[in-house]
Write a protein that holds these residues in place. Structure first.
Motif, PDB file in Angstrom:
ATOM      1  N   MET A   1       0.733   1.172   8.990  1.00 41.55           N
ATOM      2  CA  MET A   1       1.086   2.288   8.123  1.00 41.55           C
ATOM      3  C   MET A   1       1.968   3.302   8.855  1.00 41.55           C
ATOM      4  N   ALA A   2       1.777   3.429  10.163  1.00 47.19           N
ATOM      5  CA  ALA A   2       2.627   4.343  10.940  1.00 47.19           C
ATOM      6  C   ALA A   2       4.087   3.908  10.889  1.00 47.19           C
ATOM      7  N   ALA A   3       4.328   2.598  10.848  1.00 44.97           N
ATOM      8  CA  ALA A   3       5.702   2.101  10.774  1.00 44.97           C
ATOM      9  C   ALA A   3       6.386   2.517   9.476  1.00 44.97           C
ATOM     10  N   LEU A   4       5.590   2.915   8.479  1.00 45.75           N
ATOM     11  CA  LEU A   4       6.110   3.348   7.186  1.00 45.75           C
ATOM     12  C   LEU A   4       5.996   4.863   7.005  1.00 45.75           C
ATOM     13  N   GLY A   5       5.687   5.552   8.095  1.00 49.67           N
ATOM     14  CA  GLY A   5       5.586   6.998   8.045  1.00 49.67           C
ATOM     15  C   GLY A   5       4.280   7.508   7.480  1.00 49.67           C
ATOM     16  N   ARG A   6       3.237   6.673   7.509  1.00 48.85           N
ATOM     17  CA  ARG A   6       1.937   7.053   6.969  1.00 48.85           C
ATOM     18  C   ARG A   6       0.851   6.805   8.012  1.00 48.85           C
ATOM     19  N   SER A   7      -0.360   7.208   7.642  1.00 48.61           N
ATOM     20  CA  SER A   7      -1.548   6.936   8.438  1.00 48.61           C
ATOM     21  C   SER A   7      -2.404   5.887   7.736  1.00 48.61           C
ATOM     22  N   ASN A   8      -3.117   5.076   8.525  1.00 45.85           N
ATOM     23  CA  ASN A   8      -4.073   4.157   7.906  1.00 45.85           C
ATOM     24  C   ASN A   8      -5.149   4.928   7.149  1.00 45.85           C
ATOM     25  N   CYS A   9      -5.360   6.185   7.520  1.00 44.92           N
ATOM     26  CA  CYS A   9      -6.351   7.005   6.830  1.00 44.92           C
ATOM     27  C   CYS A   9      -5.833   7.558   5.508  1.00 44.92           C
ATOM     28  N   ASP A  10      -4.591   7.232   5.152  1.00 48.50           N
ATOM     29  CA  ASP A  10      -4.095   7.585   3.820  1.00 48.50           C
ATOM     30  C   ASP A  10      -4.743   6.741   2.742  1.00 48.50           C
ATOM     31  N   VAL A  11      -5.272   5.560   3.101  1.00 50.68           N
ATOM     32  CA  VAL A  11      -6.021   4.763   2.124  1.00 50.68           C
ATOM     33  C   VAL A  11      -7.469   5.242   2.130  1.00 50.68           C
ATOM     34  N   ALA A  12      -8.107   5.190   0.971  1.00 46.59           N
ATOM     35  CA  ALA A  12      -9.414   5.818   0.795  1.00 46.59           C
ATOM     36  C   ALA A  12     -10.577   4.917   1.168  1.00 46.59           C
ATOM     37  N   GLY A  13     -10.316   3.655   1.505  1.00 43.90           N
ATOM     38  CA  GLY A  13     -11.403   2.770   1.870  1.00 43.90           C
ATOM     39  C   GLY A  13     -10.953   1.324   1.922  1.00 43.90           C
ATOM     40  N   PHE A  14     -11.840   0.482   2.408  1.00 38.24           N
ATOM     41  CA  PHE A  14     -11.589  -0.957   2.495  1.00 38.24           C
ATOM     42  C   PHE A  14     -12.835  -1.709   2.051  1.00 38.24           C
ATOM     43  N   ILE A  15     -12.634  -2.726   1.198  1.00 35.12           N
ATOM     44  CA  ILE A  15     -13.706  -3.605   0.739  1.00 35.12           C
ATOM     45  C   ILE A  15     -13.346  -5.031   1.166  1.00 35.12           C
ATOM     46  N   GLY A  16     -14.200  -5.631   1.959  1.00 35.60           N
ATOM     47  CA  GLY A  16     -13.942  -6.989   2.434  1.00 35.60           C
ATOM     48  C   GLY A  16     -14.972  -7.973   1.909  1.00 35.60           C
ATOM     49  N   LEU A  17     -14.489  -9.043   1.288  1.00 33.30           N
ATOM     50  CA  LEU A  17     -15.351 -10.125   0.799  1.00 33.30           C
ATOM     51  C   LEU A  17     -15.136 -11.347   1.682  1.00 33.30           C
TER      52      LEU A  17
ATOM     53  N   ALA B   1       0.831  -1.205   0.000  1.00 28.66           N
ATOM     54  CA  ALA B   1       0.000   0.000   0.000  1.00 28.66           C
ATOM     55  C   ALA B   1       0.862   1.250   0.000  1.00 28.66           C
ATOM     56  N   ASP B   2       1.926   1.246   0.790  1.00 33.62           N
ATOM     57  CA  ASP B   2       2.855   2.380   0.825  1.00 33.62           C
ATOM     58  C   ASP B   2       3.459   2.625  -0.551  1.00 33.62           C
ATOM     59  N   HIS B   3       3.848   1.556  -1.228  1.00 32.93           N
ATOM     60  CA  HIS B   3       4.427   1.660  -2.573  1.00 32.93           C
ATOM     61  C   HIS B   3       3.426   2.282  -3.547  1.00 32.93           C
ATOM     62  N   LEU B   4       2.185   1.832  -3.502  1.00 32.58           N
ATOM     63  CA  LEU B   4       1.175   2.348  -4.426  1.00 32.58           C
ATOM     64  C   LEU B   4       0.815   3.797  -4.121  1.00 32.58           C
ATOM     65  N   LEU B   5       0.863   4.178  -2.856  1.00 30.42           N
ATOM     66  CA  LEU B   5       0.558   5.551  -2.462  1.00 30.42           C
ATOM     67  C   LEU B   5       1.648   6.525  -2.884  1.00 30.42           C
ATOM     68  N   ASP B   6       2.838   6.023  -3.164  1.00 32.51           N
ATOM     69  CA  ASP B   6       3.964   6.897  -3.517  1.00 32.51           C
ATOM     70  C   ASP B   6       3.679   7.769  -4.727  1.00 32.51           C
ATOM     71  N   ASP B   7       2.828   7.306  -5.632  1.00 29.02           N
ATOM     72  CA  ASP B   7       2.533   8.075  -6.846  1.00 29.02           C
ATOM     73  C   ASP B   7       1.449   9.125  -6.638  1.00 29.02           C
ATOM     74  N   GLY B   8       0.957   9.260  -5.412  1.00 27.63           N
ATOM     75  CA  GLY B   8      -0.077  10.234  -5.139  1.00 27.63           C
ATOM     76  C   GLY B   8      -1.460   9.813  -5.607  1.00 27.63           C
TER      77      GLY B   8
END
Length: 280
Positions: free
Chosen positions: A148-164, A116-123
């Motif tokens: 995500m905090a361990a990577l310098g981010r917040s879990n709220c940096d992701v826009a949502g979660f879909i669970g099946l 997730a951190d890698h994918l977020l790098d592109d904004g």
């Protein structure tokens, strides 16, 4: 069922091949570009396949985490899912992650957070999604802020979660393989339901009521935990839909089996129209 869907089902039963393998063979699309085996980290299983709408190279990315009881599964069997959501206008990154016995909890969750951190790098806007054990892993990245905090981010940096058909509450563990995967001293930290207090990104939770692999009660408990803390969540329960059908129904050939595709794309479209509010 369409004639092609019926033929696919017959081929699966006669040949012994997987449903996803049969679906993948007919799941390419002129509307979706496919780039395979991209790296998000240094390990052999730190790889993902990217499906991108041909007319939108910057489309929001759905990061999909496969199931397999934390010890099996592969990104290679989800071409049908990447094609389906790619045609709907969303890029899809289907990731691999390290499995047991190579790692125990929380190693595979740390891998998903790294992806997730890698994918977020592109904004880009990134939405997490998973099925079964993959929903367990993705939900911890979304709900437990430590990853995500361990990577310098917040879990709220992701826009949502879909669970099946997610595994969100599965204690106590019976002795055996799952007890070996989840160390007893930190097993409480492995339960997504314990992190519903948030704040969390918005969630869409889907489950088949007759599911006997992961019981629908898991999704009910998770939704209640999120809702009671004021975190945004939509939960849908399907009559007559099993554990594998709920994800297979994303394929164009099996959409009549469950409303998974419609619920997922409608939820994504509504979030996009609202500007991807995080709720955090």
């Amino acid at each position: 069922m369409s004639r092609l869907a019926a033929l696919l089902s017959a081929a699966v039963m006669l040949s012994g091949c997987s449903v996803s393998g049969a679906l993948n063979a007919v799941s390419g699309s002129d509307e979706v570009d496919e780039t395979l085996n991209l790296a998000y980290g240094p390990e052999a299983r730190h790889r993902y396949d990217l499906y991108t709408p041909v007319d939108d190279a910057n489309a929001p990315i759905v990061m999909f985490v496969h199931g397999g009881s934390w010890e099996d599964g592969s990104k290679d069997i989800y071409r049908f899912l990447g094609t389906a959501l790619g045609e709907a206008g969303y890029a899809v990154a289907v990731i691999n992650y390290r499995l047991s016995p190579e790692v125990r909890f929380p190693g595979f969750v740390e891998d998903a957070a790294l992806a997730a951190d890698h994918l977020l790098d592109d904004g880009r806007t990134v939405i997490l999604m998973g099925h079964s054990a993959g929903a367990h892993i993705a939900s911890l990245v979304a709900y437990d802020p430590r990853y995500m905090a361990a990577l310098g981010r917040s879990n709220c940096d992701v826009a949502g979660f879909i669970g099946l058909a997610g595994a969100y509450e599965f204690l106590p563990l019976a002795r055996g393989r799952f007890a070996r995967i989840f160390p007893s001293e930190i097993v409480e930290q492995s339960q997504p339901v314990n992190f519903g207090r948030g704040p969390t990104p918005p969630s869409l939770l889907l489950h088949g009521l007759p599911d006997r692999t992961v019981h629908a009660e898991d999704t009910e408990l998770m939704a209640n935990a999120l809702r009671s803390a004021g975190n945004p969540v939509q939960a849908e329960f399907y009559e007559g839909v099993g554990h594998i059908e709920i994800v297979g129904a994303l394929s164009r050939y099996f959409r009549g089996r469950a409303p998974t595709y419609d619920d997922v794309t409608e939820w994504l479209d509504a979030r996009a129209a609202a500007g991807w509010p995080t709720g955090c």
